[in-house]
Design a protein around this motif. Structure first.
Motif, short mmCIF file in Angstrom:
data_model
loop_
_atom_site.label_atom_id
_atom_site.label_comp_id
_atom_site.label_asym_id
_atom_site.label_seq_id
_atom_site.Cartn_x
_atom_site.Cartn_y
_atom_site.Cartn_z
N LEU A 95 -1.55 -14.34 10.87
CA LEU A 95 -1.91 -14.11 9.47
C LEU A 95 -1.72 -12.64 9.10
O LEU A 95 -2.38 -11.76 9.66
CB LEU A 95 -3.37 -14.51 9.25
N PRO A 96 -0.85 -12.33 8.15
CA PRO A 96 -0.73 -10.95 7.67
C PRO A 96 -1.70 -10.72 6.51
O PRO A 96 -1.83 -11.56 5.62
CB PRO A 96 0.72 -10.86 7.20
N VAL A 97 -2.37 -9.57 6.51
CA VAL A 97 -3.39 -9.28 5.51
C VAL A 97 -3.09 -7.94 4.85
O VAL A 97 -3.00 -6.91 5.52
CB VAL A 97 -4.80 -9.26 6.13
N LEU A 98 -2.95 -7.97 3.54
CA LEU A 98 -2.73 -6.76 2.75
C LEU A 98 -4.00 -6.48 1.96
O LEU A 98 -4.44 -7.31 1.16
CB LEU A 98 -1.54 -6.94 1.80
N VAL A 99 -4.59 -5.30 2.18
CA VAL A 99 -5.84 -4.92 1.53
C VAL A 99 -5.56 -3.75 0.59
O VAL A 99 -5.17 -2.67 1.03
CB VAL A 99 -6.92 -4.53 2.55
N LEU A 100 -5.75 -3.99 -0.69
CA LEU A 100 -5.51 -2.97 -1.71
C LEU A 100 -6.86 -2.42 -2.17
O LEU A 100 -7.70 -3.16 -2.67
CB LEU A 100 -4.77 -3.59 -2.90
N VAL A 101 -7.06 -1.12 -1.98
CA VAL A 101 -8.32 -0.47 -2.35
C VAL A 101 -8.04 0.48 -3.50
O VAL A 101 -7.42 1.53 -3.33
CB VAL A 101 -8.94 0.28 -1.15
N GLU A 102 -8.49 0.09 -4.69
CA GLU A 102 -8.25 0.85 -5.91
C GLU A 102 -9.57 1.33 -6.48
O GLU A 102 -10.65 0.97 -5.98
CB GLU A 102 -7.54 -0.03 -6.94
N PRO A 149 2.53 -5.94 5.73
CA PRO A 149 2.33 -5.98 7.18
C PRO A 149 3.08 -7.11 7.88
O PRO A 149 3.49 -8.08 7.25
CB PRO A 149 0.82 -6.19 7.29
N GLN A 150 3.19 -6.95 9.18
CA GLN A 150 3.71 -8.03 10.01
C GLN A 150 2.63 -9.10 10.19
O GLN A 150 1.45 -8.87 9.95
CB GLN A 150 4.10 -7.50 11.39
N GLU A 151 3.05 -10.26 10.64
CA GLU A 151 2.10 -11.34 10.94
C GLU A 151 1.06 -10.84 11.94
O GLU A 151 1.38 -10.15 12.91
CB GLU A 151 2.84 -12.53 11.55
N GLY A 152 -0.20 -11.16 11.67
CA GLY A 152 -1.27 -10.81 12.59
C GLY A 152 -1.80 -9.40 12.43
O GLY A 152 -2.58 -8.95 13.27
N LYS A 153 -1.40 -8.70 11.36
CA LYS A 153 -1.82 -7.31 11.20
C LYS A 153 -2.36 -7.04 9.79
O LYS A 153 -2.04 -7.74 8.84
CB LYS A 153 -0.67 -6.36 11.50
N PHE A 154 -3.18 -5.97 9.71
CA PHE A 154 -3.69 -5.46 8.45
C PHE A 154 -2.83 -4.33 7.93
O PHE A 154 -2.31 -3.52 8.71
CB PHE A 154 -5.10 -4.87 8.64
N GLU A 155 -2.71 -4.23 6.62
CA GLU A 155 -2.19 -3.03 5.96
C GLU A 155 -3.21 -2.67 4.88
O GLU A 155 -3.46 -3.46 3.96
CB GLU A 155 -0.82 -3.27 5.35
N PHE A 156 -3.80 -1.48 5.00
CA PHE A 156 -4.74 -0.99 4.00
C PHE A 156 -4.03 0.04 3.13
O PHE A 156 -3.46 1.01 3.64
CB PHE A 156 -5.95 -0.32 4.66
N LEU A 157 -4.05 -0.18 1.82
CA LEU A 157 -3.46 0.77 0.88
C LEU A 157 -4.58 1.47 0.12
O LEU A 157 -5.36 0.82 -0.59
CB LEU A 157 -2.54 0.06 -0.11
N ASP A 158 -4.69 2.78 0.29
CA ASP A 158 -5.65 3.59 -0.44
C ASP A 158 -5.00 3.99 -1.76
O ASP A 158 -4.27 4.96 -1.84
CB ASP A 158 -6.01 4.83 0.39
N GLY A 159 -5.26 3.19 -2.79
CA GLY A 159 -4.56 3.33 -4.07
C GLY A 159 -3.32 2.46 -4.05
O GLY A 159 -2.79 2.11 -3.00
N GLY A 160 -2.87 2.08 -5.25
CA GLY A 160 -1.72 1.18 -5.28
C GLY A 160 -1.16 0.99 -6.67
O GLY A 160 -1.22 1.87 -7.52
N TRP A 161 -0.63 -0.22 -6.89
CA TRP A 161 0.13 -0.48 -8.11
C TRP A 161 -0.75 -0.49 -9.36
O TRP A 161 -0.27 -0.17 -10.44
CB TRP A 161 0.90 -1.80 -7.99
N LEU A 162 -2.04 -0.80 -9.22
CA LEU A 162 -2.91 -0.77 -10.40
C LEU A 162 -3.11 0.68 -10.88
O LEU A 162 -2.89 1.00 -12.04
CB LEU A 162 -4.26 -1.39 -10.07
N ASP A 163 -3.51 1.55 -9.96
CA ASP A 163 -3.75 2.95 -10.33
C ASP A 163 -2.48 3.61 -10.84
O ASP A 163 -2.50 4.35 -11.82
CB ASP A 163 -4.29 3.73 -9.13
N GLU A 164 -1.36 3.31 -10.19
CA GLU A 164 -0.10 3.91 -10.62
C GLU A 164 0.27 3.47 -12.04
O GLU A 164 0.74 4.27 -12.85
CB GLU A 164 1.03 3.55 -9.65
#
Length: 493
Positions: A39-46, A95-110
């Motif tokens: 499971l790939p997990v993308l976490v967007l923190v805005e 992210p790849q399968e089985g990993k987290f990617e945390f984004l500090d800021g992202g497309w909403l703020d931009e």
């Protein structure tokens, strides 16, 4: 959302401490399950500047295995990033399968920042919102868990935190112009944030508003949502995503069997036309570099149809500093572990440059479809996903030209045998070529469907008759010239 939002009651400190410990233990265990479930997990923190996004991310990952997550601080775009599509710097970080990617800021703020400073016109806001929704939906449809958090604090609390940061010379650098402008224009920025949150709060990627007045309490809110969403993902059997209808106007195309392959050109005519067309292409290349127009040329076609020779003559007219030919083979393991379009997002040209793809993302609905490398739901869904990807490229300002290089079975057989007889060409013929030839009828049906479903008005297909390779080369150069002239002379100096 944040217009009507009311914070939940904050528990006592001892309860926060106990729940944090429980959430940390769960996240540690869930990391192993993520790997098992691929499971790939993308976490967007805005959220608002100085709301504590970075410190909460640090708390969330504190006990996690660092091999299975990455954190990216998404500040203002660099000059290099400004020469790529808006979504590029986010798409390349999935992210790849089985990993987290945390984004500090992202497309909403931009997006909010661009609108506030006037870099995004009001008329372009809706298109940006649609791009974001499509991007998030494609990730969710392809098995990603997308979690989005917005950190909410009051204008007074933000002002207090900015003052603390500003008074310390070691933290002053963390206060940006955007942070200050947010606070000075809190109501106006709040309206933009509220609007963006509401327009991108979708079932497959809902927003979670975090009460960020207290950092430990904020961390607990984020971690409990993470645990809850992960637990649901592990427990529930994932239903295949629906195949969505294409919303774009299409260009009517002939079946491959209806294409006239009789066109020929003499050697003398070919040499003279090639010289003139290559000279014109060189001129246009200089102009598109000056006007910063990106160009993406896609070649698909039968084995031995002449794609390589066609590309060679086209590229021979261009400044080698301003183009790249990108041969696409079977995906590497790290590419298979991501969204199938990821490896193409990573290969897009800068503005003013040309990318020539020798095979492309259309493998999803040809080779991967026929060889069983993806499910039927995957390849049926891919037609619309590809159209959306190309729409994103065109909205960015790219010229997208797609060629199908067409020959008949007899011509292919003759060229295969010629390759086997000639030592200098033998490397071009493989057992896989012969196996694919046995599936000619299946491939032809798949290509007909592909062309019919992806020949949009903004990125139509061009079928190149290539029984006479010289004719196909001249036609390709003429089409590219025509498309470039239409764009270059339509845009202001």
């Amino acid at each position: 959302m944040i217009r009507e939002w009311e914070p939940a009651g904050q528990p006592e400190e001892e309860e926060v401490k106990e729940r944090l410990q429980t959430a940390e233990e769960k996240l540690e265990m869930y990391q192993l399950l993520m790997k098992e479930h691929r499971l790939p997990v993308l976490v967007l923190v805005e959220g608002w500047g100085a709301a504590g996004k970075g410190s909460v991310i640090s708390r969330v990952i504190r006990d996690m295995d660092p091999r299975f997550f990455r954190v990216a601080a998404m500040g203002e775009r660099t000059q290099e990033e400004r020469r790529k599509p808006f979504l590029h710097r986010y798409a390349v970080r999935v992210p790849q399968e089985g990993k987290f990617e945390f984004l500090d800021g992202g497309w909403l703020d931009e997006t909010v920042r661009d609108r506030f400073y006037g870099d995004l016109a009001e008329r372009d806001w809706d298109r940006r919102m649609e791009s974001i929704r499509r991007f998030e939906r494609q990730l969710a449809d392809n098995g990603y868990l997308v979690l989005k958090f917005f950190f909410q604090i009051s204008a007074r609390e933000q002002r207090k935190r900015l003052k603390v940061l500003d008074e310390d010379k070691d933290t002053r650098w963390r206060v940006s112009r955007w942070d200050r402008d947010q606070n000075e224009n809190y109501e106006a920025c709040g309206e933009l944030y509220a609007r963006a949150l509401e327009e991108t709060d979708v079932p497959w990627a809902p927003w979670h508003v975090v009460d960020a007045r207290d950092r430990r309490w904020a961390a607990l809110q984020v971690m409990e949502v993470l645990c809850s969403r992960l637990e649901s993902a592990f427990r529930e059997e994932r239903e295949p995503a629906p195949v969505r209808p294409c919303p774009f106007p299409m260009v009517e195309m002939p079946l491959l069997s209806q294409v006239d392959l009789s066109a020929r050109i003499s050697e003398e005519e070919y040499k003279e036309e090639r010289r003139q067309l290559q000279a014109r292409l060189g001129e246009l290349h200089n102009r598109l570099y000056r006007k910063k127009v990106p160009v993406i040329i896609v070649y698909e076609g039968w084995d031995a149809a002449g794609k390589g020779g066609n590309i060679k003559r086209l590229a021979g007219a261009l400044d080698p500093r301003g183009y790249e030919v990108i041969p696409i083979a079977s995906p590497e393991p790290y590419e298979k572990a991501r969204h199938y379009l990821w490896r193409f997002w990573t290969r897009l040209p800068k503005t003013g440059h040309i990318a020539i793809f020798d095979r492309s993302w259309y493998g999803r609905v040809m080779v991967e479809r026929l060889e069983g490398f993806c499910t039927e739901d995957d390849w049926r869904r891919a037609y619309n996903e590809i159209n959306e990807f190309e729409r994103e490229l065109c909205d960015w300002g790219a010229v997208v030209v797609k060629f199908w290089v067409q020959i008949d079975k007899d011509t292919q057989l003759a060229r295969f045998r010629d390759r086997e007889r000639a030592p200098e060409k033998r490397w071009k013929i493989t057992d896989e070529d012969w196996r694919n030839r046995e599936k000619w009828d299946q491939y032809e049906a798949a290509v007909d469907e592909m062309i019919r479903k992806t020949s949009t008005e903004f990125a139509p297909w061009y079928i190149l008759p290539s029984v006479d390779k010289r004719y196909a080369r001249i036609q390709a150069m003429k089409i590219v010239i025509q498309r470039l002239e239409e764009v270059l002379f339509d845009r202001a100096e």
